[in-house]
Design an enzyme around this catalytic site. Structure first.
Site, PDB file in Angstrom:
ATOM      1  N   SER A   1      16.989  -8.757  42.941  1.00  0.00           N
ATOM      2  CA  SER A   1      18.141  -9.494  42.418  1.00  0.00           C
ATOM      3  C   SER A   1      19.452  -8.850  42.869  1.00  0.00           C
ATOM      4  O   SER A   1      19.695  -8.725  44.075  1.00  0.00           O
ATOM      5  CB  SER A   1      18.040  -9.585  40.892  1.00  0.00           C
ATOM      6  OG  SER A   1      19.014 -10.433  40.366  1.00  0.00           O
TER       7      SER A   1
ATOM      8  N   ASP B   1      14.376 -20.481  41.239  1.00  0.00           N
ATOM      9  CA  ASP B   1      15.448 -19.482  41.198  1.00  0.00           C
ATOM     10  C   ASP B   1      16.681 -20.099  41.829  1.00  0.00           C
ATOM     11  O   ASP B   1      16.632 -20.577  42.971  1.00  0.00           O
ATOM     12  CB  ASP B   1      15.018 -18.227  41.967  1.00  0.00           C
ATOM     13  CG  ASP B   1      16.065 -17.127  41.961  1.00  0.00           C
ATOM     14  OD1 ASP B   1      17.109 -17.292  41.301  1.00  0.00           O
ATOM     15  OD2 ASP B   1      15.831 -16.099  42.621  1.00  0.00           O
TER      16      ASP B   1
ATOM     17  N   HIS C   1      13.268 -16.366  38.620  1.00  0.00           N
ATOM     18  CA  HIS C   1      14.077 -15.183  38.901  1.00  0.00           C
ATOM     19  C   HIS C   1      13.761 -14.087  37.875  1.00  0.00           C
ATOM     20  O   HIS C   1      13.809 -14.320  36.671  1.00  0.00           O
ATOM     21  CB  HIS C   1      15.563 -15.532  38.824  1.00  0.00           C
ATOM     22  CG  HIS C   1      16.449 -14.419  39.272  1.00  0.00           C
ATOM     23  ND1 HIS C   1      16.883 -14.290  40.570  1.00  0.00           N
ATOM     24  CD2 HIS C   1      16.982 -13.368  38.606  1.00  0.00           C
ATOM     25  CE1 HIS C   1      17.632 -13.219  40.686  1.00  0.00           C
ATOM     26  NE2 HIS C   1      17.714 -12.634  39.497  1.00  0.00           N
TER      27      HIS C   1
END
Length: 410
Positions: A191, A352, A382
């Protein structure tokens, strides 16, 4: 009758709360939906408890400080029975890191990896990520450096990049002190940590005094903050609204704190509608080449996708943020020349909103002649890689695939 009425009201409130916490929208195709509901429900409960604590008990503390306090604080053990990895907290040129080293080494000089954790640049820490980073060091049998970079909103761009770069540079220039082969160093992150790892790989390449990064392993990385109307953004906005692990609104909020150290609601609104940049910039060949929706495979584009217009935006806001956005460290996808980048494993998630950031970066790396393995995990959301106490099959597979790639290419 009065007591009965209160019971009914209580049941209705609990039912509504249960629905909010544990029955969010779960689109068809999302893997292990009951686990997803559980993880998202716990995340919501944590936010609610943090807010209550902030309003009632916190003194001289922001909500973000209070929320951070909900994460575990105990220091992980340096040694774990049966493990060949020893860890310790160190200082790399002023940056706190956790260093993982094999106790018994198979090579005189081992490969190494620098890992930047996720959490939107605002949350989590090297303690919270210890389970994952220790596992990575153990399975790869390498030295791993987990970086405790400064957090937003207290520290804005580029503090997080500076810390990550300092730690990476320190490892590369002191490799012999840790019995590391400086020519076999990887960067990795998930991320926001994937964003940092991407930038660090570029920064190291640009520094003639440093050996190049050999491999980058990027788990659902963010690579740009220009376009919030990519096919994956449109897909997740339609499927989840503002009720998911990572949403349009959350990204805009984090972006505002990254730039200004606070929630600027005018900026956030402009970001979500792609109006924070000037139309003249959107129409440049550079913008259209680097942020190119045609790089997204057609089978991943939803039927309702609409190409965002390039004739809207704000000249006034663009002038305000232009210097930050044009900084080469801000948006790694906007780098014009991607030749010479490390061998790359890039994982993206089907559910995501920043999926396409990773896809576009992978495709552009390939076009520049780099070795890339891009895998899209269709059923994943995500954050699937790290959930601390619960494992997702696809998340486990993603980690195994990334580590297998690192082992081969390191």
């Amino acid at each position: 009758m009065g007591a009965y009425r209160y019971v009914i009201i209580g049941v209705l409130i609990l039912g509504a709360l249960s629905g909010y916490l544990f029955h969010p929208p779960v689109p068809k195709g999302l893997s292990e939906p009951w686990k997803y509901r559980l993880v998202l429900g716990v995340a919501k409960i944590t936010r609610v408890l943090a807010f209550v604590k902030y309003r009632i008990a916190s003194r001289n503390q922001t909500f973000i400080d209070t929320y951070r306090g909900m994460y575990r604080k105990h220091r992980p053990k340096e040694l774990i029975s049966g493990s060949n990895i020893r860890s310790k907290v160190m200082n790399f040129d002023g940056v706190t890191v956790r260093l993982y080293e094999p106790i018994e080494r198979k090579e005189e000089a081992t490969p190494a990896m620098v890992f930047m954790h996720g959490g939107g640049l605002a949350f989590a820490n090297i303690d919270v990520y210890d389970r994952l980073t220790r596992q990575m060091a153990e399975k790869l049998d390498i030295v791993l450096v987990s970086v405790e970079y400064r957090k937003i909103p207290e520290y804005q761009f580029p503090a997080q990049i500076e810390d990550s770069m300092k730690a990476t540079r320190y490892l590369l220039t002191h490799a012999s002190d840790f019995k590391v082969d400086a020519s076999r160093v990887a960067v990795s992150g998930d991320s926001a940590g994937g964003y940092l790892a991407t930038v660090i790989a570029q920064q190291v390449y640009d520094d003639p005094d440093l050996p190049n990064i050999k491999v980058q392993v990027l788990f659902y990385p963010g690579t740009q903050m220009y376009d919030f109307q990519t096919p994956s953004h449109q897909k997740c906005s339609a499927l989840f609204g503002n009720d998911g692990m990572l949403t349009h609104q959350t990204l805009a909020w984090l972006g505002s704190m990254y730039h200004f150290g606070k929630a600027d609601f005018e900026f956030m609104g402009q970001v979500m509608s792609n109006n924070h940049t000037a139309p003249s910039f959107k129409q440049t060949k550079r913008y259209q080449k680097n942020i190119n929706h045609s790089l997204i495979p057609k089978e991943l584009i939803p039927d309702f996708y609409q190409p965002p217009p390039n004739n809207t935006g704000s000249d006034v806001l663009w002038e305000k943020i232009r210097d930050v956005y044009m900084d080469p460290r801000h948006d790694p996808l906007m780098r014009d020349d991607l030749r010479g980048m490390p061998d790359s494993f890039i994982a993206t998630c089907g559910f995501d909103c920043i999926r396409d950031d990773g896809i576009m970066y992978a495709k552009r790396l390939e076009q520049a002649g780099n070795h890339v393995e891009w895998v899209n995990y269709n059923g994943c959301f995500h954050g699937v890689l790290w959930q601390g106490w619960i494992n997702f099959k696809n998340g486990k597979q993603m980690l195994e695939d990334g580590l297998a790639y690192a082992k081969i290419h390191l």
